[in-house]
Design a protein around this motif. Structure first.
Motif, PDB file in Angstrom:
ATOM      1  N   GLY A 261     -12.051  -8.905  -4.105  1.00 65.06           N
ATOM      2  CA  GLY A 261     -12.869  -9.479  -2.972  1.00 65.06           C
ATOM      3  C   GLY A 261     -13.884  -8.796  -2.275  1.00 65.06           C
ATOM      4  O   GLY A 261     -14.046  -7.473  -2.625  1.00 65.06           O
TER       5      GLY A 261
ATOM      6  N   GLN B 181     -14.508 -16.097  -8.743  1.00 59.71           N
ATOM      7  CA  GLN B 181     -15.152 -14.952  -9.336  1.00 59.71           C
ATOM      8  C   GLN B 181     -16.677 -14.694  -9.094  1.00 59.71           C
ATOM      9  O   GLN B 181     -17.247 -15.745  -8.818  1.00 59.71           O
ATOM     10  CB  GLN B 181     -15.179 -15.026 -10.825  1.00 59.71           C
ATOM     11  CG  GLN B 181     -15.758 -13.952 -11.485  1.00 59.71           C
ATOM     12  CD  GLN B 181     -15.466 -14.104 -13.118  1.00 59.71           C
ATOM     13  OE1 GLN B 181     -14.524 -14.062 -13.583  1.00 59.71           O
ATOM     14  NE2 GLN B 181     -16.793 -13.487 -13.895  1.00 59.71           N
TER      15      GLN B 181
ATOM     16  N   THR C 272     -11.012 -16.003 -11.846  1.00 57.83           N
ATOM     17  CA  THR C 272     -10.733 -16.843 -10.924  1.00 57.83           C
ATOM     18  C   THR C 272     -11.807 -17.899 -10.589  1.00 57.83           C
ATOM     19  O   THR C 272     -12.908 -17.822 -11.000  1.00 57.83           O
ATOM     20  CB  THR C 272      -9.948 -16.406  -9.775  1.00 57.83           C
ATOM     21  OG1 THR C 272     -11.334 -15.750  -8.807  1.00 57.83           O
ATOM     22  CG2 THR C 272      -9.060 -15.214  -9.911  1.00 57.83           C
TER      23      THR C 272
ATOM     24  N   SER D  98      -6.528 -16.320  -4.917  1.00 55.30           N
ATOM     25  CA  SER D  98      -7.194 -16.092  -6.034  1.00 55.30           C
ATOM     26  C   SER D  98      -6.679 -16.829  -7.455  1.00 55.30           C
ATOM     27  O   SER D  98      -5.549 -16.380  -7.637  1.00 55.30           O
ATOM     28  CB  SER D  98      -7.826 -14.604  -6.394  1.00 55.30           C
ATOM     29  OG  SER D  98      -8.362 -13.990  -5.483  1.00 55.30           O
TER      30      SER D  98
ATOM     31  N   ASN E 207     -12.421 -10.997  -7.922  1.00 52.54           N
ATOM     32  CA  ASN E 207     -11.774 -12.132  -8.284  1.00 52.54           C
ATOM     33  C   ASN E 207     -11.936 -12.408  -9.706  1.00 52.54           C
ATOM     34  O   ASN E 207     -12.130 -13.560 -10.103  1.00 52.54           O
ATOM     35  CB  ASN E 207     -12.198 -13.220  -7.230  1.00 52.54           C
ATOM     36  CG  ASN E 207     -12.042 -12.848  -5.833  1.00 52.54           C
ATOM     37  OD1 ASN E 207     -11.145 -12.214  -5.439  1.00 52.54           O
ATOM     38  ND2 ASN E 207     -12.868 -13.361  -4.955  1.00 52.54           N
TER      39      ASN E 207
END
Lengths: 123, 508
Positions: free
Chosen positions: A113, A54, A51, B158, A48
């Motif tokens: 993810g 993360q 973001t 995200s 991620n």
């Protein structure tokens, strides 16, 4: 008619993804291997990236760096273990296996993810 | 005789519902909350602009006391809100603080009795939605995107700030206990998760199933003019918000008239839930597709060839069972409908499913070819490089044909030199070992490229081409969705109870 309900329930299959750390265990990782000057072995695995969700994973064993080396800066996926609790969004991964680059769809590159597939107790 | 038979045949499908008789009074309150518009990229407009006009029309032409917390950071969208929703109270941008404040405001109104039995409270959410998490901390409903942040992908959102919709569970519980008529419409992606709130005392409507995207209205540009096309469920739903309409009819009308979108809008009436239980899970695999933004069409096949044929068998078996099931529903439906129109609906759905399955079969041929080529690569590894297992055993064989190993070697050489210059022997040794392995992998890759059979190369090319053309699955999935909507309507008419329910009882 009852048979119909039984049939329906038999055919149901769910493929939901958990995209978060939920205790130690084996996970499927989808992210990118990055060079990081500050990391113990100079390599980290990021999911991620960029973001609010993360997560950054250190590599502890030199052998694991070697295994993942092929995937440097490429969207990749593999199975690996998280054997210690994470400190917020930072953790460590071990024993990567079934390493592959990810499906080449422009947007699915962002589909990153971690997904838990096996539970075990943290060290 | 027909009515009697219909009654007997469908009784087992019906779930009993409890209705609360509620009286009306002259001072009945009608309160409407509209939230969303988050997760959009920077710019002046958002994909939600068409819905602002539609909801604005309802707000301006009705006597509902409206509150809006929508978007934030998109100039033209905000202008649109100011002009189209002038009658509504503006609760500020759709950020977590404002979201929580509005939810708490609703809870306070319900707890204090400001909203009382017979009053109406409607909440509409129109933003990007995420797939529900699993695990002990998973949401009951799902998360949706807030403003001032961009969702970089549309499955887990995200990049976007998000908030879960679980406070609606408490609001539903309170409304049910207090006899306040509550309706919640979540039009976001994966919004079928809203129906995890189990209450037969409130009306819950979702823009899609728990595993599907929801679709906003597209914009058609003609010269300087732009039109928001009302062909999606959410645009049809918002277009239909008119005084005197009830939400059950409105849902059914919007659902049956929406087209071109592989979705599965849901309603929590007993009939709606019964149909979801009957067909949703079985239809779901046929709503998967590939295009430039989505790639879930191939997810049933797995990544490697292991178990591929078994998976195909399961897909086939499920397909035949679904077709048989629809034939049986069809028979029941013919008894209930002398006009025979229902029969056409079932046939059309079967035809759409067969068309989708037929395409899957051609795609499976290319996947099978790819896995056979993969097997040949693995055989080369085992035969030619039995002592270098470490260099190939943990990897996807096809990555050896595509990854630029020269580039990787160059990078690691730089890292190795740097560590040596820094006198970091521990890491330098590791980098040297890594370089040795990469060089071996380069050697293996070169051998595979030179010795892979032309047949396998052709199979890999065929799979690549098949993937490139798989955008056609969007139309196939849309057709399944469209025909499934007609069958949904047929089943709904059969299962609909004469007594009222919270959605039918919710009159705008």
């Amino acid at each position: 008619m009852i048979n119909f309900f039984l049939l329906v329930s038999l055919l149901i299959s769910n493929n939901l993804l958990a995209q978060e750390f939920s205790g130690c265990g084996e996970y499927i990782f989808k992210g990118v291997l990055k060079h990081d000057e500050h990391a113990h072995l100079k390599m980290i695995y990021v999911v991620n990236e960029g973001t609010k969700s993360q997560m950054t994973f250190n590599l502890i064993e030199r052998d694991d760096v070697q295994k993942l080396a092929l995937m440097l800066d490429l969207p990749s996926t593999f199975k690996a273990s998280i054997i210690k609790n994470m400190d917020g969004t930072r953790g460590a991964l071990s024993f990567p296996s079934e390493i592959a680059s990810r499906f080449p769809n422009p947007l699915s590159k962002n589909e990153t993810g971690i997904t838990k597939i096996k539970n075990f107790k943290c060290e | 005789m027909t009515a009697y038979t219909k009654n007997i045949l469908f009784t087992s499908l019906l779930i009993s519902i409890t209705t609360i008789p509620l009286g009306y009074s002259a001072d009945q309150k009608k309160q409407f909350y509209f939230l969303g518009g988050g997760g959009e990229p920077k710019g002046e407009t958002t994909i939600f602009d068409g819905e602002i006009k539609r909801v604005g029309s309802f707000i301006n032409n009705s006597d509902w006391d409206s509150t809006v917390s929508f978007n934030g950071g998109h100039a033209k969208t905000e202008d649109l809100m100011r002009s189209k929703m002038a009658k509504a109270k503006n609760a500020g941008p759709f950020i977590e603080k404002n979201y929580n404040a509005m939810m708490d405001e609703m809870i306070a109104k319900l707890e204090s009795g400001e909203l009382k039995a017979g009053d109406q409270l409607m909440v509409a959410i129109d933003t990007h939605g995420a797939k529900r998490s699993i695990g002990k901390d998973a949401e009951k409903t799902h998360r949706v995107a807030l403003s001032y942040s961009e969702a970089k992908e549309l499955t887990n959102l995200s990049g976007a700030r998000t908030v879960d919709l679980d406070k609606l569970d408490k609001i539903a519980d309170l409304a049910g206990k207090k006899g306040v008529k509550l309706a919640v419409a979540d039009l976001s992606c994966y919004s079928g998760n809203l129906l995890n709130i189990k209450s037969d005392k409130v009306c819950l409507i979702s823009g899609s199933g728990p595993e599907q995207y929801s679709y906003g209205a597209g914009t058609l540009k003609v010269g300087f003019l732009s039109f928001s096309q009302a062909n999606t469920f959410s645009s049809k739903f918002f277009d239909s918000l008119k005084k005197g309409k009830n939400l059950e009819d409105l849902f059914l009308s919007a659902r049956s008239s929406s087209t071109d979108t592989p979705d599965f809008p849901m309603i929590n009436t007993s009939a709606g839930i019964a149909i979801n239980d009957l067909i949703y899970k079985m239809i779901t695999p046929y709503l998967d597709y590939n295009n430039d933004q989505v790639s879930n069409f191939g997810r049933q096949y797995g990544r490697t060839g292991d178990g591929f044929e078994e998976r195909i068998c399961n897909i086939d078996s499920n397909h035949h069972q679904l077709i048989d099931l629809l034939k049986q529903y069809n028979s029941l439906s013919i008894v209930a409908d002398e006009s025979g129109r229902n029969s056409d609906d079932f046939k059309a759905l079967r035809s759409a499913l067969e068309e989708y399955r037929s395409y899957q079969k051609t795609y499976e041929v290319s996947m099978r070819g790819k896995f056979e080529a993969e097997k040949e690569v693995r055989n080369i590894f085992e035969k030619q490089f039995p002592n270098d297992k470490k260099a190939w055993s943990e990897y996807d064989p096809l990555d050896f044909l595509t990854i630029d190993l020269d580039l990787q070697i160059k990078r690691y050489q730089e890292y190795a030199d740097r560590e040596k210059n820094n006198n970091n022997k521990y890491v330098a040794v590791m980098m040297d070992l890594t370089l040795s392995q990469l060089k071996k992998q380069k050697e293996i890759a070169a051998y595979v490229k030179a010795n892979l059979s032309e047949n396998s190369k052709a199979k890999l090319k065929a799979q690549e081409d098949a993937y490139g053309k798989s955008g056609v699955t969007k139309n196939l999935a849309s057709r399944v969705s469209l025909e499934a909507k007609k069958v949904f309507n047929t089943l709904y008419k059969s299962l609909k109870k004469p007594e009222s329910n919270p959605c039918r009882d919710f009159v705008l």
